[in-house]
Motif scaffolding. Structure first.
Motif, PDB file in Angstrom:
ATOM      1  N   MET A  55      -8.221   3.609 -10.698  1.00 31.99           N
ATOM      2  CA  MET A  55      -9.175   4.602 -11.299  1.00 31.99           C
ATOM      3  C   MET A  55      -9.057   5.969 -10.343  1.00 31.99           C
ATOM      4  SD  MET A  55     -10.907   3.582 -13.472  1.00 31.99           S
ATOM      5  CE  MET A  55     -12.095   5.024 -13.517  1.00 31.99           C
ATOM      6  N   PHE A  56      -8.407   5.876  -9.093  1.00 28.48           N
ATOM      7  CA  PHE A  56      -7.954   6.911  -8.489  1.00 28.48           C
ATOM      8  C   PHE A  56      -6.687   7.637  -8.803  1.00 28.48           C
ATOM      9  CE2 PHE A  56     -10.453   4.803  -4.601  1.00 28.48           C
ATOM     10  CZ  PHE A  56     -11.321   5.794  -4.771  1.00 28.48           C
ATOM     11  N   ALA A  57      -5.948   7.076  -9.707  1.00 27.07           N
ATOM     12  CA  ALA A  57      -4.946   7.829 -10.236  1.00 27.07           C
ATOM     13  C   ALA A  57      -5.182   8.765 -11.143  1.00 27.07           C
ATOM     14  CB  ALA A  57      -3.738   6.673 -10.873  1.00 27.07           C
ATOM     15  N   ASP A  58      -6.290   8.626 -12.034  1.00 25.54           N
ATOM     16  CA  ASP A  58      -6.867   9.704 -12.894  1.00 25.54           C
ATOM     17  C   ASP A  58      -7.319  11.163 -12.067  1.00 25.54           C
ATOM     18  OD1 ASP A  58      -7.799  10.203 -15.754  1.00 25.54           O
ATOM     19  OD2 ASP A  58      -9.543  10.389 -14.560  1.00 25.54           O
ATOM     20  N   PRO A  59      -6.822  12.304 -12.555  1.00 25.21           N
ATOM     21  CA  PRO A  59      -7.163  13.350 -11.918  1.00 25.21           C
ATOM     22  C   PRO A  59      -8.547  13.748 -11.853  1.00 25.21           C
ATOM     23  CG  PRO A  59      -5.151  13.811 -13.292  1.00 25.21           C
ATOM     24  CD  PRO A  59      -5.530  12.310 -13.450  1.00 25.21           C
ATOM     25  N   LEU A 106       0.767  -1.177   0.139  1.00 24.61           N
ATOM     26  CA  LEU A 106      -0.086  -0.111   0.082  1.00 24.61           C
ATOM     27  C   LEU A 106       0.756   1.183  -0.062  1.00 24.61           C
ATOM     28  CD1 LEU A 106      -3.067  -0.548   2.651  1.00 24.61           C
ATOM     29  CD2 LEU A 106      -2.715  -1.233  -0.029  1.00 24.61           C
ATOM     30  N   GLU A 107       1.977   1.117   0.704  1.00 16.59           N
ATOM     31  CA  GLU A 107       3.080   2.480   0.670  1.00 16.59           C
ATOM     32  C   GLU A 107       3.299   2.742  -0.504  1.00 16.59           C
ATOM     33  OE1 GLU A 107       5.042   5.584   2.609  1.00 16.59           O
ATOM     34  OE2 GLU A 107       3.475   4.506   3.413  1.00 16.59           O
ATOM     35  N   ASP A 108       3.648   1.833  -1.539  1.00 15.99           N
ATOM     36  CA  ASP A 108       4.157   2.315  -2.573  1.00 15.99           C
ATOM     37  C   ASP A 108       3.295   2.710  -3.808  1.00 15.99           C
ATOM     38  OD1 ASP A 108       6.708   1.080  -2.086  1.00 15.99           O
ATOM     39  OD2 ASP A 108       6.269  -0.768  -2.774  1.00 15.99           O
ATOM     40  N   VAL A 109       2.031   2.140  -3.492  1.00 11.62           N
ATOM     41  CA  VAL A 109       0.742   2.474  -4.480  1.00 11.62           C
ATOM     42  C   VAL A 109       0.198   4.093  -3.883  1.00 11.62           C
ATOM     43  CG1 VAL A 109      -1.628   2.045  -4.984  1.00 11.62           C
ATOM     44  CG2 VAL A 109       0.004   0.088  -4.706  1.00 11.62           C
ATOM     45  N   SER A 110       0.297   4.156  -2.757  1.00  9.73           N
ATOM     46  CA  SER A 110      -0.161   5.304  -2.023  1.00  9.73           C
ATOM     47  C   SER A 110       0.780   6.750  -2.653  1.00  9.73           C
ATOM     48  CB  SER A 110      -0.104   5.589  -0.412  1.00  9.73           C
ATOM     49  OG  SER A 110      -0.568   6.695  -0.074  1.00  9.73           O
ATOM     50  N   ASN A 111       2.274   6.317  -2.690  1.00  9.75           N
ATOM     51  CA  ASN A 111       3.097   7.344  -3.035  1.00  9.75           C
ATOM     52  C   ASN A 111       2.928   7.630  -4.444  1.00  9.75           C
ATOM     53  OD1 ASN A 111       4.359   7.527  -0.326  1.00  9.75           O
ATOM     54  ND2 ASN A 111       5.888   5.982  -0.947  1.00  9.75           N
ATOM     55  N   PHE A 112       2.682   6.597  -5.386  1.00  3.29           N
ATOM     56  CA  PHE A 112       2.449   6.772  -6.829  1.00  3.29           C
ATOM     57  C   PHE A 112       1.044   7.660  -6.884  1.00  3.29           C
ATOM     58  CE2 PHE A 112      -0.326   5.194 -10.443  1.00  3.29           C
ATOM     59  CZ  PHE A 112       0.562   5.736 -11.351  1.00  3.29           C
TER      60      PHE A 112
END
Length: 518
Positions: A361-365, A295-301
């Motif tokens: 999906m959350f990566a999309d602004p 999760l930490e890696d994904v959260s930073n991304f």
């Protein structure tokens, strides 16, 4: 099929539920009216599957019943309720409006000035009271060896008002307390977090759909799996804002379950937005077969791409707390893996659902903005409005479909992390096993969905203020007066100036290019 949010009926709401109400104590409402019983069939929650919509309706009903039970129990207190003021105090506890607050003026007697003042402040803090005025005076009568009297004016939630008065009457170091003057009931809003660190106060709920509680859960008879789930949940439960998200060393069986779901992502059925960011996350976050990303890696991304971040959750949280997290662009994310005997379906969200379904999906602004606006709309909203916002979230972020180049594609996490339901949502066949989902909503675009949400918020929310998120301080600013809009006005002026400067620079550059060509 197209429906209005108001028209959606969630199966399983039982109007004859008996809520479990803890005995009235000074600590009875420390968790902001948290639901203290399992969301189970026995308690009236119909069906094997949970939904955010069902949660919101269930929580609204239980809180109303809890208030009624509280009022009935309060009548048994030895409060000597003989005057109109104290009767009104009790009456305010039974109101259906969660937004009420009461302003109290209380005279407190003490034998020890310093000890008494300390106890008063401690009790106010314990009951989340807001102090407006405090003054001391020598007693007019010397009965009971009273050294000092304190007159305080404070504001408190109705659910805590009775306990505040009882604590002041019975606490060591204090001789007694009584209401003086009038009681003012004011319209305010329910508590909501103002800073991202206050998400630490979110309430985890007890759910029947966990392996320790539900005999129908795939992991019910697997003691090793149940112990593993508890261990991972305990890691998440102890997390507080500012810490690095704890890593979980996933077992071979858990990784194999991940692989089964990951390999079944169907090309041509997911939204292009999901496909785009999933490919990027394979390169930057370790997505792929043979490893479950941390999760930490994904959260930073996510922070780099859209400003979203992940927060580990031990399990399900209340609908209100879940939505309020979105206001800060924070997603409550579980870390445990569904049981290996059921890789295609989990009765509650697991890390596969979160990472495969939600995070791309959350990566999309644009999608991140839409999700945050749902969260912002939930802050200070009434229970009935939370139900509608939960419905909106459920049929978009969880099970949404959208149009892309004339074709229908899935963007909801519940579809993208479930092979069977994804196929079902794009077909006209009856409901698949486990989930009875026969209505899906097709958005023209994310921007269209966002505009419709904004139109509903501007005309339908009853709160007497609006809110905005300040990313620099990760806090919420409440705007309820002309003066409170000052910061926003100044920011808009700066932005307009910057935009004007950009246009001037672009115009000058284009003119120079044109002159050179000529």
């Amino acid at each position: 099929m197209t429906k209005n949010i108001d028209d959606v009926e969630v199966r399983g709401r039982n109007a004859n539920i008996e809520p479990q109400v803890n005995p009235p104590t000074a600590d009875g409402f420390k968790n902001k009216m948290a639901i203290q019983r399992s969301y189970s069939v026995e308690n009236g929650y119909h069906g094997k599957t949970r939904s955010l919509v069902g949660d919101a309706k269930f929580e609204s009903f239980v809180r109303r019943e809890t208030k009624t039970k509280l009022l009935e129990s309060a009548q048994e207190f030895e409060f000597d309720i003989v005057d109109e003021e104290e009767a009104l105090l009790l009456e305010s506890l039974s109101t259906e409006n969660n937004n009420d607050k009461v302003r109290l003026r209380i005279l407190v007697e003490t034998k020890d000035c310093l000890l008494g003042l300390t106890r008063i402040m401690k009790i106010l803090e314990s009951e989340e009271g807001k102090l407006y005025h405090l003054e001391s005076r020598k007693p007019k009568k010397s009965e009971k060896n009273i050294e000092m009297e304190f007159l305080l004016s404070c504001q408190v939630k109705p659910a805590r008002a009775l306990f505040l008065l009882k604590s002041l009457k019975t606490s060591n170091g204090l001789v007694g307390a009584r209401l003086v003057g009038g009681i003012e009931v004011s319209e305010s809003c329910v508590w909501f977090p103002k800073h991202i660190s206050e998400l630490d106060q979110c309430n985890h709920v007890l759910t029947k759909l966990e392996p320790d509680l539900d005999m129908d859960h795939p992991g019910w008879s697997d003691l090793e799996y149940r112990a593993r789930r508890k261990m991972i949940a305990d890691i998440s439960f102890n997390y507080v804002h500012g810490q690095k998200i704890p890593e979980v060393e996933y077992t071979k069986a858990e990784i194999e379950t991940w692989d089964v779901v990951y390999l079944e992502l169907l090309p041509g059925r997911a939204s292009q937005v999901h496909i785009k960011y999933l490919e990027i996350m394979e390169k930057e976050c370790g997505y792929g077969v043979g490893k479950i990303p941390q999760l930490e890696d994904v959260s930073n991304f996510l922070r780099r791409t859209s400003g979203f971040s992940l927060r580990p959750a031990a399990g399900l949280v209340t609908a209100r707390d879940f939505l309020s997290s979105l206001a800060f662009r924070v997603f409550q994310c579980t870390q445990y893996v569904r049981h290996p005997s059921s890789p295609h379906y989990s009765p509650e969200p697991d890390v596969l659902h979160e990472l495969i379904g939600h995070c791309p999906m959350f990566a999309d602004p644009t999608f991140a903005q839409f999700s945050q606006e749902i969260g912002l709309a939930s802050l200070g909203a009434k229970d009935s409005e939370i139900e509608k916002l939960a419905t909106l979230y459920w049929f978009t972020v969880e099970f949404g479909l959208c149009k892309e180049n004339g074709a229908v594609r899935a963007y909801g996490a519940g579809l993208l992390s479930s092979y069977g339901e994804l196929l079902h949502s794009l077909s006209r066949k009856p409901a698949v096993e486990y989930r009875i989902q026969d209505i899906y909503y097709i958005a023209e675009s994310f921007e269209d969905a966002k505009q419709r949400l904004r139109a509903w918020v501007s005309t339908s929310l009853s709160r007497p203020f609006t809110v905005r998120y300040i990313p620099f301080t990760q806090s919420i600013e409440v705007m309820d007066t002309f003066a409170s809009t000052y910061n926003l006005i100044q920011e808009l002026k700066i932005q307009v100036t910057q935009l004007s400067s950009a246009f001037d620079q672009i115009s000058t550059t284009n003119q120079l290019i044109t002159e050179k060509i000529i």
